[in-house]
Design a protein around this motif. Structure first.
Motif, PDB file in Angstrom:
ATOM      1  N   THR A 150       7.597  10.308  11.296  1.00  0.00           N
ATOM      2  CA  THR A 150       6.881  10.010  11.363  1.00  0.00           C
ATOM      3  C   THR A 150       5.514  11.226  10.450  1.00  0.00           C
ATOM      4  OG1 THR A 150       6.382  11.200  13.793  1.00  0.00           O
ATOM      5  CG2 THR A 150       6.999   9.036  13.373  1.00  0.00           C
TER       6      THR A 150
ATOM      7  N   PHE B 131      -8.323   2.998   1.751  1.00  0.00           N
ATOM      8  CA  PHE B 131      -8.491   2.214   2.528  1.00  0.00           C
ATOM      9  C   PHE B 131      -8.210   1.081   2.773  1.00  0.00           C
ATOM     10  CE2 PHE B 131     -10.552   0.324   6.100  1.00  0.00           C
ATOM     11  CZ  PHE B 131     -10.610   1.179   7.214  1.00  0.00           C
ATOM     12  N   ILE B 132      -8.783   0.057   1.842  1.00  0.00           N
ATOM     13  CA  ILE B 132      -8.348  -1.332   1.266  1.00  0.00           C
ATOM     14  C   ILE B 132      -6.018  -1.458   1.244  1.00  0.00           C
ATOM     15  CG2 ILE B 132      -8.413  -3.534   0.010  1.00  0.00           C
ATOM     16  CD1 ILE B 132     -11.404  -2.509  -0.656  1.00  0.00           C
TER      17      ILE B 132
ATOM     18  N   ALA C 243       3.723  -5.099   8.689  1.00  0.00           N
ATOM     19  CA  ALA C 243       3.746  -5.743   9.956  1.00  0.00           C
ATOM     20  C   ALA C 243       4.193  -6.676  10.086  1.00  0.00           C
ATOM     21  CB  ALA C 243       2.704  -6.268  10.635  1.00  0.00           C
TER      22      ALA C 243
ATOM     23  N   LEU D 248     -13.774  -9.345  -5.084  1.00  0.00           N
ATOM     24  CA  LEU D 248     -14.226  -9.371  -3.869  1.00  0.00           C
ATOM     25  C   LEU D 248     -15.747  -9.411  -3.486  1.00  0.00           C
ATOM     26  CD1 LEU D 248     -12.308  -6.997  -1.372  1.00  0.00           C
ATOM     27  CD2 LEU D 248     -12.029  -9.708  -1.566  1.00  0.00           C
TER      28      LEU D 248
ATOM     29  N   ALA E 212      -0.425  -2.087   5.754  1.00  0.00           N
ATOM     30  CA  ALA E 212       0.123  -1.647   7.329  1.00  0.00           C
ATOM     31  C   ALA E 212       0.084  -3.504   7.634  1.00  0.00           C
ATOM     32  CB  ALA E 212      -1.277  -0.943   8.835  1.00  0.00           C
ATOM     33  N   PHE E 213      -0.452  -4.493   7.436  1.00  0.00           N
ATOM     34  CA  PHE E 213      -0.319  -5.561   8.139  1.00  0.00           C
ATOM     35  C   PHE E 213       0.589  -6.416   7.165  1.00  0.00           C
ATOM     36  CE2 PHE E 213      -4.688  -5.266   9.504  1.00  0.00           C
ATOM     37  CZ  PHE E 213      -4.158  -5.953  10.506  1.00  0.00           C
TER      38      PHE E 213
ATOM     39  N   ARG F 271     -17.698  -3.250  -8.422  1.00  0.00           N
ATOM     40  CA  ARG F 271     -17.497  -4.827  -8.098  1.00  0.00           C
ATOM     41  C   ARG F 271     -16.984  -5.097  -8.497  1.00  0.00           C
ATOM     42  NH1 ARG F 271     -22.944  -7.758  -5.400  1.00  0.00           N
ATOM     43  NH2 ARG F 271     -23.443  -5.826  -4.489  1.00  0.00           N
TER      44      ARG F 271
ATOM     45  N   LEU G 136      -4.588  -0.145   5.055  1.00  0.00           N
ATOM     46  CA  LEU G 136      -5.290  -1.386   6.039  1.00  0.00           C
ATOM     47  C   LEU G 136      -4.379  -2.600   5.652  1.00  0.00           C
ATOM     48  CD1 LEU G 136      -6.668  -1.495   8.494  1.00  0.00           C
ATOM     49  CD2 LEU G 136      -8.128  -2.494   7.203  1.00  0.00           C
TER      50      LEU G 136
ATOM     51  N   LEU H 273       7.829  -6.967   9.058  1.00  0.00           N
ATOM     52  CA  LEU H 273       9.499  -7.105   9.641  1.00  0.00           C
ATOM     53  C   LEU H 273       8.654  -8.365  10.767  1.00  0.00           C
ATOM     54  CD1 LEU H 273      10.380  -4.625  11.591  1.00  0.00           C
ATOM     55  CD2 LEU H 273       8.178  -4.956  12.706  1.00  0.00           C
ATOM     56  N   ALA H 274       7.149  -9.541  11.202  1.00  0.00           N
ATOM     57  CA  ALA H 274       7.965 -10.166  11.843  1.00  0.00           C
ATOM     58  C   ALA H 274       8.802 -11.490  11.173  1.00  0.00           C
ATOM     59  CB  ALA H 274       7.114 -10.112  12.648  1.00  0.00           C
TER      60      ALA H 274
ATOM     61  N   ILE I  69     -17.910  -7.061  -3.546  1.00  0.00           N
ATOM     62  CA  ILE I  69     -18.676  -5.550  -2.203  1.00  0.00           C
ATOM     63  C   ILE I  69     -18.337  -4.246  -3.793  1.00  0.00           C
ATOM     64  CG2 ILE I  69     -18.427  -7.173  -0.331  1.00  0.00           C
ATOM     65  CD1 ILE I  69     -15.698  -4.909  -0.684  1.00  0.00           C
ATOM     66  N   ASP I  70     -19.214  -3.276  -3.522  1.00  0.00           N
ATOM     67  CA  ASP I  70     -19.370  -2.698  -4.277  1.00  0.00           C
ATOM     68  C   ASP I  70     -18.036  -1.639  -2.964  1.00  0.00           C
ATOM     69  OD1 ASP I  70     -21.179  -3.281  -5.489  1.00  0.00           O
ATOM     70  OD2 ASP I  70     -23.017  -1.686  -4.311  1.00  0.00           O
TER      71      ASP I  70
ATOM     72  N   PHE J  65       2.693  10.344   8.455  1.00  0.00           N
ATOM     73  CA  PHE J  65       1.328  11.607   8.497  1.00  0.00           C
ATOM     74  C   PHE J  65       0.990  12.406   7.411  1.00  0.00           C
ATOM     75  CE2 PHE J  65       1.153   9.742  12.972  1.00  0.00           C
ATOM     76  CZ  PHE J  65       0.203   9.526  12.957  1.00  0.00           C
TER      77      PHE J  65
END
Lengths: 290, 92
Positions: free
Chosen positions: B12, B53-54, B64, B42, B60-61, B39, B57, B67-68, B44-45, B16
């Motif tokens: 961990t 960030f995209i 997940a 998507l 992470a999904f 642009r 995030l 794993l599932a 979006i700017d 981090f």
């Protein structure tokens, strides 16, 4: 005169950074640490790896809680947004009654969550509660503590009572910002009441309605206190929404590891939804600004 | 300072540190090579930071979901995340 670059103002942000670090970042890091370990208390931890995440992601219990949570949020939005807009449209635009309406609408928002829960817990009782007693008088065997449907109706009606005013007030603010010229133009074109709503009021309310949807979604997605006070998540687990189930797992069963993994997944979902709404809202503002 | 209550583990801590490192790298990049938002698909700017960030995030999904659903070694998900990152930075 040339402006000298001065970045000292960034130091003014420092107190907020320190505050957020202690109130959010450090606890979140600890939760991540808990999520990969097992503990039997006494601050002793054993490495568990991704086991808890796998358990949470494939757990029927968590899936069921997520399903209930999504259903609850969907019902809340489907009722509160149209109802709030309708109330805002009916509110007087100016004069004494406008102020009276605003104060009346703001009242439910001022009541603390646990008090709202207590109010509706008592209202729904057949022996001393007004609603429960009336329903019993009508021949309905009303019991939110035993019947899951009754529990759901009570929790939904309670949330509608508590939060529709927020949507109404936001929509009202949106309506108030529409210049009279638009209505005059519509009158000249002999637009019907529906067309005024569809082509003038609704587009002008788009921004505030998005904020209302975001706020109501987030709040209903994280709801804890009100259903906990009224039903305690019951009967059985009929009204155990995500946060109620999470607290039950973390504090009731002291399963710190699975609960930490659960809360990280919960956090990720909320982060995703918030990001989508934020992006849509900022892009909408930019499109309007052009 | 006693940090025992935070129950740190090496993995961990590395996790981090990597995120903190990414933030530092992107801050330095932002100061050294200023940019204007662009642009992509998507509509979006997005700036470099938005794309990071995209990427994070989404990763992470992806992890997940892997794993599932897959039952295969978790390392492989990292490969998909790298592809995802490349796609985000190229097209979003």
């Amino acid at each position: 005169m040339e402006k000298t670059p001065n970045q000292k103002a960034w130091f003014l942000v420092l107190p907020v950074l320190i505050l957020v670090a202690f109130s959010a970042v450090v606890p979140l890091m600890t939760v991540v640490n808990y999520a990969v370990q097992d503990s039997f208390g006494n601050n002793v931890f054993f490495w568990e790896g991704l086991g808890w995440f796998e358990q949470v992601l494939t757990s029927d219990r968590v899936h069921a809680a997520l399903g209930r949570q999504l259903a609850f949020s969907a019902i809340i939005l489907a009722i509160q947004i149209p109802l709030g807009v309708a109330i805002a449209l009916c509110m007087p635009k100016r004069g004494v009654w406008a102020s009276v309406c605003l104060v009346l609408m703001a009242l439910p928002l001022l009541i603390p969550w646990n008090v709202v829960g207590t109010i509706w817990q008592i209202l729904g009782r057949t022996d001393i509660g007004l609603v429960g007693h009336t329903l019993a008088g009508l021949g309905i065997d009303w019991n939110y503590a035993r019947n899951p449907v009754h529990a759901w109706i009570t929790v939904v009606v309670m949330d509608v009572w508590h939060w529709t005013s927020l949507v109404a007030l936001l929509a009202y603010a949106g309506l108030q910002s529409i210049p009279q010229a638009y209505y005059q133009a519509a009158r000249i074109d002999q637009a019907s009441r529906w067309k005024v709503f569809r082509y003038i009021e609704l587009p002008k309310m788009q921004g505030v309605l998005l904020i209302a949807i975001l706020l109501r979604f987030m709040d209903s997605f994280m709801i804890y206190t009100e259903p906990f006070v009224v039903t305690g998540g019951g009967p059985g687990s009929a009204t155990s929404f995500l946060s109620i189930d999470l607290v039950r797992m973390a504090l009731g069963q002291f399963d710190l590891g699975p609960a930490a993994a659960f809360s990280i997944m919960y956090f990720l979902v909320i982060l995703l939804v918030s990001w989508v709404f934020y992006t849509v809202m900022t892009n909408l503002d930019r499109a309007e600004g052009k | 300072m006693n940090l025992q209550w935070m129950a740190w583990t090496t993995p961990t801590a590395i996790f981090f540190l990597v995120i903190a490192g990414l933030l530092v790298v992107f801050t330095v990049l932002g100061v050294r090579y200023p940019e204007t938002p662009r642009r992509g698909i998507l509509r979006i700017d997005t700036t470099r930071g938005d794309r990071l960030f995209i990427t994070l995030l989404g990763s992470a999904f992806i992890n997940a979901g892997w794993l599932a659903l897959s039952g295969l070694p978790q390392w492989w998900a990292l490969g998909i995340c790298a592809l995802w990152a490349a796609a985000v930075f190229r097209w979003v």
